[in-house]
Design a protein around this motif. Structure first.
Motif, PDB file in Angstrom:
ATOM      1  N   TRP A 149     -23.509  46.494  23.097  1.00 34.48           N
ATOM      2  CA  TRP A 149     -24.566  46.528  22.314  1.00 34.48           C
ATOM      3  C   TRP A 149     -25.300  45.024  22.540  1.00 34.48           C
ATOM      4  O   TRP A 149     -26.609  45.066  22.584  1.00 34.48           O
TER       5      TRP A 149
ATOM      6  N   THR B  34     -29.157  45.724  23.866  1.00 29.47           N
ATOM      7  CA  THR B  34     -30.370  45.241  22.940  1.00 29.47           C
ATOM      8  C   THR B  34     -31.132  44.241  23.825  1.00 29.47           C
ATOM      9  O   THR B  34     -32.349  44.140  23.425  1.00 29.47           O
TER      10      THR B  34
ATOM     11  N   LEU C 210     -34.298  45.957  25.104  1.00 27.30           N
ATOM     12  CA  LEU C 210     -35.033  46.662  24.367  1.00 27.30           C
ATOM     13  C   LEU C 210     -36.402  46.024  24.068  1.00 27.30           C
ATOM     14  O   LEU C 210     -36.431  44.764  24.087  1.00 27.30           O
TER      15      LEU C 210
ATOM     16  N   THR D 269     -37.135  44.509  18.255  1.00 30.99           N
ATOM     17  CA  THR D 269     -35.957  44.149  17.895  1.00 30.99           C
ATOM     18  C   THR D 269     -35.674  45.233  16.476  1.00 30.99           C
ATOM     19  O   THR D 269     -34.370  45.526  16.287  1.00 30.99           O
TER      20      THR D 269
ATOM     21  N   HIS E 127     -30.904  42.594  16.094  1.00 23.12           N
ATOM     22  CA  HIS E 127     -31.411  43.998  16.527  1.00 23.12           C
ATOM     23  C   HIS E 127     -31.033  45.124  15.654  1.00 23.12           C
ATOM     24  O   HIS E 127     -29.717  45.159  14.868  1.00 23.12           O
TER      25      HIS E 127
ATOM     26  N   VAL F 244     -30.856  49.314  15.533  1.00 24.32           N
ATOM     27  CA  VAL F 244     -31.131  50.502  15.958  1.00 24.32           C
ATOM     28  C   VAL F 244     -30.702  51.708  15.219  1.00 24.32           C
ATOM     29  O   VAL F 244     -29.330  51.960  15.057  1.00 24.32           O
TER      30      VAL F 244
ATOM     31  N   VAL G 115     -26.091  43.234  15.454  1.00 23.73           N
ATOM     32  CA  VAL G 115     -26.603  44.361  15.921  1.00 23.73           C
ATOM     33  C   VAL G 115     -26.297  45.127  14.426  1.00 23.73           C
ATOM     34  O   VAL G 115     -25.062  45.330  14.152  1.00 23.73           O
TER      35      VAL G 115
ATOM     36  N   LYS H 154     -23.239  40.371  17.834  1.00 20.66           N
ATOM     37  CA  LYS H 154     -23.346  40.860  19.158  1.00 20.66           C
ATOM     38  C   LYS H 154     -21.938  40.429  20.029  1.00 20.66           C
ATOM     39  O   LYS H 154     -21.626  41.306  20.905  1.00 20.66           O
TER      40      LYS H 154
END
Length: 441
Positions: free
Chosen positions: A261, A265, A268, A271, A286, A288, A304, A317
């Protein structure tokens, strides 16, 4: 040259968005050149085409995901199915014997093996065109692709080359180190080691000779028949670390394994992906979110937050990789899955007195169909929510539009075709205490 793309992996490190049913290479999260997003495998296909590697490309995937690979690659590539996952060496060997037996490759031809879910710049793929010349010039049995390490990572393998000399683009390999701890990785970097990108090139005859020494057949059907008894073998352990003479080509551009992750991220565009928002002191955080419910993060940095029908992950993270060591639900109970015709989402499971009632929402892509098959359950009921197409029940085709409903009894032959994008609810009953997989790929 023939390029073999391996579609492996168990999908553990990017749980809950990926898993045995949906591999990370199918996640449509990466920014696409023309706007929107694309998956890792779609990005790789685009780069193969831009690098003139498409005509020679062959994808290898577990047989349950071959139709899904064809869908994501636009049916532009040949896809070879493995009956079981037995590691990168076994997958590469199966592809090699297939190319040889089908007379698509000769023993003197160059074979390049690469992962289908890599993330690199376009120059990375241009390097592939140098492999044949390097094999000839170096007289090496194996050529690898390496890149300059960005930091001492314990997630990658390392290649220690000889000090470069002369005008050659490659260096002989002194040794390999597979995923050392951070301290050892730092020592290797100071000695000039490169990250191993997982790309290998060799003559087809080299692989055939190795299989002969192992007592394995060079005929696809005979080789496939032995799959149940094969151990899991990695290409690094079986070939690279045993090769008498190897060379490495250095790639100076971008390359990353987006298998965590943290690394994903970082690529990406935004955010927050999906419903939700981030507020307060939440730098480098972030979201998702694959759910319809919003996910809110306030005042939590460096995390994350991931939501999907299979679960919710909240992790720092740097610690998120620990998810691979946690036991996940079996794939038969997955809440989300992708198939050749679209995808599905499990809304509810209710079990009582030996009966299981499963409520699933199905999404069919326009022009796709669920082929006719016998109903393996006590019965099911379909309710069309949107779109239009036709339902085929015991050989009789019936128009299917929003609001229509259909009853399927156990053993009935049934299928559905989507003329436009369709959504439908499926409520299935099963008398067995062990339910079968929701849908195969």
């Amino acid at each position: 040259m023939h390029t073999i793309l391996l579609c492996g992996g168990s999908g553990q490190r990017l749980w809950p968005l990926s898993g045995p049913v949906r591999s990370k290479m199918f996640l449509k999260l990466l920014p696409a050149p023309g706007g929107g997003t694309e998956s890792m495998i779609e990005r790789v296909c685009r780069q193969l085409e831009n690098s003139s590697l498409s005509p020679s490309a062959l994808f290898v995937a577990h047989e349950d995901q071959t139709s899904l690979v064809r869908r994501y690659t636009g049916n532009r590539y040949e896809v070879l199915g493995e009956p079981h996952k037995r590691g990168t060496f076994t997958a590469a060997a199966l592809a090699a014997v297939y190319l040889y037996a089908s007379r698509k490759a000769k023993p003197e031809d160059t074979i390049c093996v690469a992962p289908a879910d890599m993330y690199a710049d376009d120059g990375f793929f241009q390097c592939f065109h140098q492999f044949t010349d390097i094999l000839s010039a170096s007289q090496a049995e194996l050529v690898l692709l390496g890149t300059r390490p960005a930091h001492p990572s314990d997630q990658y393998g390392y290649i220690l080359p000889e000090k470069p000399g002369g005008n050659t683009a490659y260096s002989p390999v002194l040794s390999f180190e597979e995923k050392p701890d951070s301290s050892k990785a730092g020592e290797l970097i100071r000695s000039g080691a490169l990250w191993n990108c997982g790309v290998f090139a060799f003559r087809l005859g080299f692989m055939l000779s190795h299989l002969e020494q192992m007592g394995l057949p060079a005929e696809p059907a005979a080789f496939t028949a032995l799959y149940p008894g094969f151990p899991v073998r990695s290409f690094d352990k079986e070939i690279a670390e045993r090769t008498r003479k190897a060379a490495v080509l250095r790639h100076e551009g971008e390359w990353r394994d987006l298998g965590s992750w943290d690394t994903l991220t970082a690529r990406l565009q935004q955010t927050v992906t999906g419903p939700g928002g981030i507020w307060g002191n939440s730098g480098n955080t972030h979201i998702v979110n694959d759910l319809k419910l919003p996910m809110i993060v306030i005042g939590v940095p460096d995390i994350v937050a991931v939501g999907s029908p299979d679960g919710i992950l909240i992790a720092g993270k740097q610690e998120a990789n620990a998810i691979k060591d946690i036991v996940h639900p079996p794939s038969a109970e997955a809440g989300y899955g992708e198939t050749a015709w679209g995808h599905y989402m499990v809304l509810d499971r209710t079990g009582n007195e030996g009966e299981v009632v499963l409520t699933v929402k199905l999404f069919l892509l326009p022009g796709h169909e669920m082929p006719e098959m016998p109903c393996l359950h006590s019965g099911k009921h379909w309710v069309i929510l949107s779109g239009h197409g036709e339902v085929v029940l015991n050989g009789l085709a019936q128009a299917a539009r929003s609001g229509d409903s259909f009853t399927v009894n156990g053993g009935d032959l049934h299928g559905i075709r989507a003329f436009a994008a369709m959504e439908l609810l499926e409520i299935r009953r099963d008398d067995r205490t062990e339910e079968v997989a929701v849908y195969s790929s």
